[in-house]
Design a protein around this motif. Sequence first.
Motif, mmCIF file in Angstrom:
data_model
loop_
_atom_site.group_PDB
_atom_site.id
_atom_site.type_symbol
_atom_site.label_atom_id
_atom_site.label_comp_id
_atom_site.label_asym_id
_atom_site.label_seq_id
_atom_site.Cartn_x
_atom_site.Cartn_y
_atom_site.Cartn_z
ATOM 1 N N ASN A 1 0.830 -1.203 0.000
ATOM 2 C CA ASN A 1 0.000 0.000 0.000
ATOM 3 C C ASN A 1 0.865 1.253 0.000
ATOM 4 O O ASN A 1 0.547 2.229 -0.663
ATOM 5 N N SER A 2 1.948 1.217 0.746
ATOM 6 C CA SER A 2 2.852 2.354 0.784
ATOM 7 C C SER A 2 3.477 2.581 -0.590
ATOM 8 O O SER A 2 3.607 3.714 -1.041
ATOM 9 N N LEU A 3 3.853 1.504 -1.261
ATOM 10 C CA LEU A 3 4.439 1.605 -2.589
ATOM 11 C C LEU A 3 3.415 2.159 -3.587
ATOM 12 O O LEU A 3 3.746 3.005 -4.418
ATOM 13 N N ARG A 4 2.169 1.695 -3.486
ATOM 14 C CA ARG A 4 1.123 2.212 -4.363
ATOM 15 C C ARG A 4 0.913 3.710 -4.156
ATOM 16 O O ARG A 4 0.750 4.456 -5.112
ATOM 17 N N ARG A 5 0.883 4.137 -2.905
ATOM 18 C CA ARG A 5 0.695 5.562 -2.628
ATOM 19 C C ARG A 5 1.855 6.378 -3.170
ATOM 20 O O ARG A 5 1.660 7.460 -3.721
ATOM 21 N N ARG A 6 3.058 5.870 -3.029
ATOM 22 C CA ARG A 6 4.218 6.589 -3.558
ATOM 23 C C ARG A 6 4.179 6.657 -5.080
ATOM 24 O O ARG A 6 4.502 7.683 -5.679
ATOM 25 N N LYS A 7 3.776 5.551 -5.732
ATOM 26 C CA LYS A 7 3.662 5.559 -7.195
ATOM 27 C C LYS A 7 2.610 6.559 -7.651
ATOM 28 O O LYS A 7 2.824 7.315 -8.598
ATOM 29 N N ARG A 8 1.449 6.559 -6.984
ATOM 30 C CA ARG A 8 0.390 7.502 -7.351
ATOM 31 C C ARG A 8 0.853 8.937 -7.155
ATOM 32 O O ARG A 8 0.576 9.809 -7.985
ATOM 33 N N TYR B 1 3.277 9.747 -10.034
ATOM 34 C CA TYR B 1 2.577 9.964 -11.297
ATOM 35 C C TYR B 1 1.803 11.279 -11.284
ATOM 36 O O TYR B 1 1.723 11.967 -12.291
ATOM 37 N N ARG B 2 1.238 11.617 -10.145
ATOM 38 C CA ARG B 2 0.500 12.882 -10.040
ATOM 39 C C ARG B 2 1.456 14.071 -10.205
ATOM 40 O O ARG B 2 1.163 15.024 -10.920
ATOM 41 N N LEU B 3 2.599 14.003 -9.545
ATOM 42 C CA LEU B 3 3.591 15.067 -9.693
ATOM 43 C C LEU B 3 4.112 15.145 -11.123
ATOM 44 O O LEU B 3 4.311 16.234 -11.665
ATOM 45 N N PHE B 4 4.323 13.990 -11.731
ATOM 46 C CA PHE B 4 4.794 13.957 -13.114
ATOM 47 C C PHE B 4 3.760 14.584 -14.051
ATOM 48 O O PHE B 4 4.099 15.386 -14.920
ATOM 49 N N LEU B 5 2.472 14.241 -13.861
ATOM 50 C CA LEU B 5 1.416 14.800 -14.693
ATOM 51 C C LEU B 5 1.285 16.306 -14.473
ATOM 52 O O LEU B 5 1.123 17.068 -15.423
ATOM 53 N N ASP B 6 1.366 16.746 -13.223
ATOM 54 C CA ASP B 6 1.312 18.182 -12.940
ATOM 55 C C ASP B 6 2.433 18.932 -13.650
ATOM 56 O O ASP B 6 2.219 19.977 -14.261
ATOM 57 N N GLU B 7 3.630 18.388 -13.570
ATOM 58 C CA GLU B 7 4.784 19.032 -14.198
ATOM 59 C C GLU B 7 4.658 19.015 -15.715
ATOM 60 O O GLU B 7 4.965 19.999 -16.385
ATOM 61 N N LEU B 8 4.184 17.899 -16.273
ATOM 62 C CA LEU B 8 3.986 17.796 -17.712
ATOM 63 C C LEU B 8 2.958 18.815 -18.198
ATOM 64 O O LEU B 8 3.166 19.486 -19.216
ATOM 65 N N LEU B 9 1.861 18.962 -17.470
ATOM 66 C CA LEU B 9 0.840 19.937 -17.853
ATOM 67 C C LEU B 9 1.352 21.363 -17.721
ATOM 68 O O LEU B 9 1.036 22.229 -18.532
#
Length: 103
Positions: A15-22, A25-33
């Motif tokens: 669960n910790s790994l999933r939260r870190r991945k999410r 990905y959220r930070l990556f998408l924010d930066e990409l946008l």
Amino acid sequence: KRHMPPRQRLRWQRNSLRRRKRAFYRLFLDELLQKGNCFTGAGVQQESDASLSNKVLIFGFGFFILLTVSAYVANLAAFLTRSTLSESITTMKGAVSAGYEIC
């Protein structure tokens, strides 16, 4: 965490790994946008603390404007570079002989 049973510890780590991945990905998408908005949205300002949906909307609007302006410029270039098929009329005699109605 050390006193957890192995099965529960494994579930916690997953669960910790999933939260870190999410989060990644959220930070990556924010930066990409944000970078995409800098590229496409020439006059569109964006707040730094805007929500993800707001960033997607602004990026889409900027991309739409980019496509519209590109199509306009391409059409204008095609119009300006085409050769004229008919000769232009420069005198009144030429207009009368071509059969144009003057008044």
